[in-house]
Motif scaffolding. Structure first.
Motif, short mmCIF file in Angstrom:
data_model
loop_
_atom_site.label_atom_id
_atom_site.label_comp_id
_atom_site.label_asym_id
_atom_site.label_seq_id
_atom_site.Cartn_x
_atom_site.Cartn_y
_atom_site.Cartn_z
N VAL A 117 0.83 -1.20 0.00
CA VAL A 117 0.00 0.00 0.00
C VAL A 117 0.87 1.26 0.00
O VAL A 117 0.57 2.23 -0.71
N ALA A 118 1.95 1.24 0.77
CA ALA A 118 2.85 2.40 0.79
C ALA A 118 3.42 2.68 -0.59
O ALA A 118 3.43 3.82 -1.06
N GLY A 139 4.53 -1.99 8.73
CA GLY A 139 5.03 -2.36 7.41
C GLY A 139 6.53 -2.31 7.29
O GLY A 139 7.27 -1.95 8.23
N VAL A 140 7.02 -2.69 6.11
CA VAL A 140 8.44 -2.61 5.77
C VAL A 140 8.57 -1.71 4.55
O VAL A 140 7.91 -1.91 3.54
N TYR A 141 9.41 -0.69 4.67
CA TYR A 141 9.46 0.37 3.66
C TYR A 141 10.87 0.65 3.15
O TYR A 141 11.05 1.52 2.31
N ASN A 142 11.88 -0.10 3.66
CA ASN A 142 13.25 0.16 3.27
C ASN A 142 13.99 -1.17 3.11
O ASN A 142 14.60 -1.69 4.05
N ALA A 143 13.90 -1.74 1.90
CA ALA A 143 14.54 -3.03 1.64
C ALA A 143 16.06 -2.94 1.75
O ALA A 143 16.72 -3.90 2.16
N GLY A 144 16.63 -1.79 1.40
CA GLY A 144 18.07 -1.62 1.50
C GLY A 144 18.55 -1.66 2.94
O GLY A 144 19.59 -2.25 3.26
N LEU A 145 17.77 -1.07 3.86
CA LEU A 145 18.12 -1.10 5.27
C LEU A 145 18.05 -2.52 5.81
O LEU A 145 18.95 -2.96 6.54
N GLU A 146 17.01 -3.25 5.47
CA GLU A 146 16.88 -4.63 5.96
C GLU A 146 18.04 -5.50 5.46
O GLU A 146 18.50 -6.39 6.16
N ALA A 160 18.17 -1.83 -2.60
CA ALA A 160 18.06 -0.45 -2.14
C ALA A 160 17.24 0.40 -3.11
O ALA A 160 16.52 1.31 -2.69
N ALA A 161 17.32 0.08 -4.40
CA ALA A 161 16.58 0.85 -5.40
C ALA A 161 15.08 0.57 -5.37
O ALA A 161 14.32 1.23 -6.07
N MET A 162 14.67 -0.41 -4.57
CA MET A 162 13.25 -0.74 -4.43
C MET A 162 12.69 -0.27 -3.09
O MET A 162 11.59 -0.66 -2.71
N SER A 163 13.41 0.57 -2.39
CA SER A 163 12.99 1.03 -1.07
C SER A 163 12.02 2.19 -1.20
O SER A 163 12.38 3.26 -1.72
N THR A 164 10.81 2.01 -0.70
CA THR A 164 9.79 3.04 -0.82
C THR A 164 10.24 4.37 -0.25
O THR A 164 9.96 5.43 -0.83
N VAL A 165 10.94 4.36 0.89
CA VAL A 165 11.33 5.63 1.51
C VAL A 165 12.19 6.49 0.60
O VAL A 165 12.21 7.72 0.74
N ASP A 166 12.89 5.88 -0.34
CA ASP A 166 13.75 6.64 -1.26
C ASP A 166 13.04 7.01 -2.56
O ASP A 166 13.64 7.69 -3.40
N LEU A 167 11.81 6.56 -2.73
CA LEU A 167 11.11 6.75 -4.00
C LEU A 167 9.86 7.63 -3.87
O LEU A 167 9.15 7.84 -4.85
N ILE A 168 9.59 8.15 -2.69
CA ILE A 168 8.37 8.92 -2.46
C ILE A 168 8.35 10.16 -3.33
O ILE A 168 9.29 10.97 -3.32
N ASP A 169 7.29 10.31 -4.11
CA ASP A 169 7.14 11.51 -4.95
C ASP A 169 5.68 11.92 -5.10
O ASP A 169 5.36 12.79 -5.91
#
Length: 295
Positions: A152-153, A177-184, A212-221
């Motif tokens: 959803v995010a 939820g989980v929003y940062n695949a690069g961090l995990e 890391a390129a799939m991390s929602t926190v870095d893609l918010i627009d």
């Protein structure tokens, strides 16, 4: 305020243990109020898992239709079924909110961003069809827990995953939820995540350099919209950290004013199994968020 199972949940600790949560709440859920009527297995796409259930409140709909909540189940990207979250449909429908509980495609059959695409498809179906079920297409909140929250995010905060015409929900609610695949990936040892990671590698792929390129926190627009973020007091650290990180980034970088809620005395799964049992630790805050969008 404590709840009946708080002591046993605290004794279990910050675990993700589906049998524990299911067995703890099954006897209570069997006796829980049923709410309104249900239409099951409506199709929103071509895949076998593109099915959703609609829980309609009893009585005549308001002039503009009932407010609508879409709720996506969790399951670590690999498992889960809408039947396991019937308690959400029952609880919200008996409190005047038309509820949609869908299935979506699972890893490893599909990978990122399939979950976000399915969440967007459910929203598009609701926007197109919910008026005929008594719902208000202008008052749709899309929500999810765990992997469902991750989907959803991505579907709401990243413009390219939104359906034609944009998502434009009345609000979005994200539970543990989980929003940062690069961090995990980088903090597996600190978070106690296995290597190889059966959850993230199944959904984000075996090429770890791409996570890391799939991390929602870095893609918010996406433009700011009403947002509810919550996590359980006994969630594993990675859910707590990522909920806080998402909250901070939305506030400091993207102009959002999200609501943040801590579900006291619960772990990752007990918080969702408790819905519609008389324990409103999560559900009361989520219901208030949905209703307040009218004010």
């Amino acid at each position: 305020m404590s709840h009946p199972f708080e002591a046993v949940i605290r004794a279990a600790g910050a675990v993700i243990d589906p049998p524990f949560a299911r067995n703890l709440y099954a006897p209570v859920l069997e006796q829980s109020p049923q709410g309104g009527t249900v239409e099951r297995d409506l199709s929103y796409g071509s895949h076998a898992r593109h099915k959703l259930d609609v829980y309609r409140p009893l009585g005549e709909a308001p002039q503009d239709g009932f407010p609508v909540l879409i709720f996506l189940h969790g399951g670590g990207f690999l498992r889960g079924d809408k039947a396991e979250r019937e308690n959400f449909g029952r609880y919200f429908s008996r409190n005047g909110v038309l509820s949609i509980v869908p299935n979506y495609r699972l890893a490893p059959e599909v990978q990122w961003p399939a979950g976000a695409q399915d969440a967007s498809s459910v929203f598009a179906w609701a926007r197109e069809n919910i008026a005929r079920h008594g719902g208000n297409p202008a008052h749709i909140v899309i929500a999810g827990e765990s992997a469902g929250a991750a989907h959803v995010a991505a579907a709401t905060l990243i413009q390219r995953f939104q359906p034609s015409g944009g998502v434009h929900p009345a609000g979005v609610a994200l539970v543990s939820g989980v929003y940062n695949a690069g961090l995990e990936l980088r903090a597996r040892e600190q978070f106690g995540i296995a290597t190889p990671d059966p959850r993230n590698e199944a959904y984000f792929g075996a090429d770890l350099s791409r996570h890391a390129a799939m991390s929602t926190v870095d893609l918010i627009d996406a433009a700011p919209l009403p947002t509810f973020i919550s996590y359980a007091e006994l969630d594993p650290p990675q859910m707590q950290v990522q909920s806080g990180e998402l909250f901070a980034r939305l506030v400091t970088r993207h102009g959002y004013h999200p609501y943040i809620h801590v579900v006291r005395g619960h772990n990752h799964l007990t918080q969702v199994y408790a819905v519609n049992t008389g324990d409103d630790s999560l559900s009361a805050a989520l219901l208030k968020f949905v209703r307040d969008l009218d004010s």
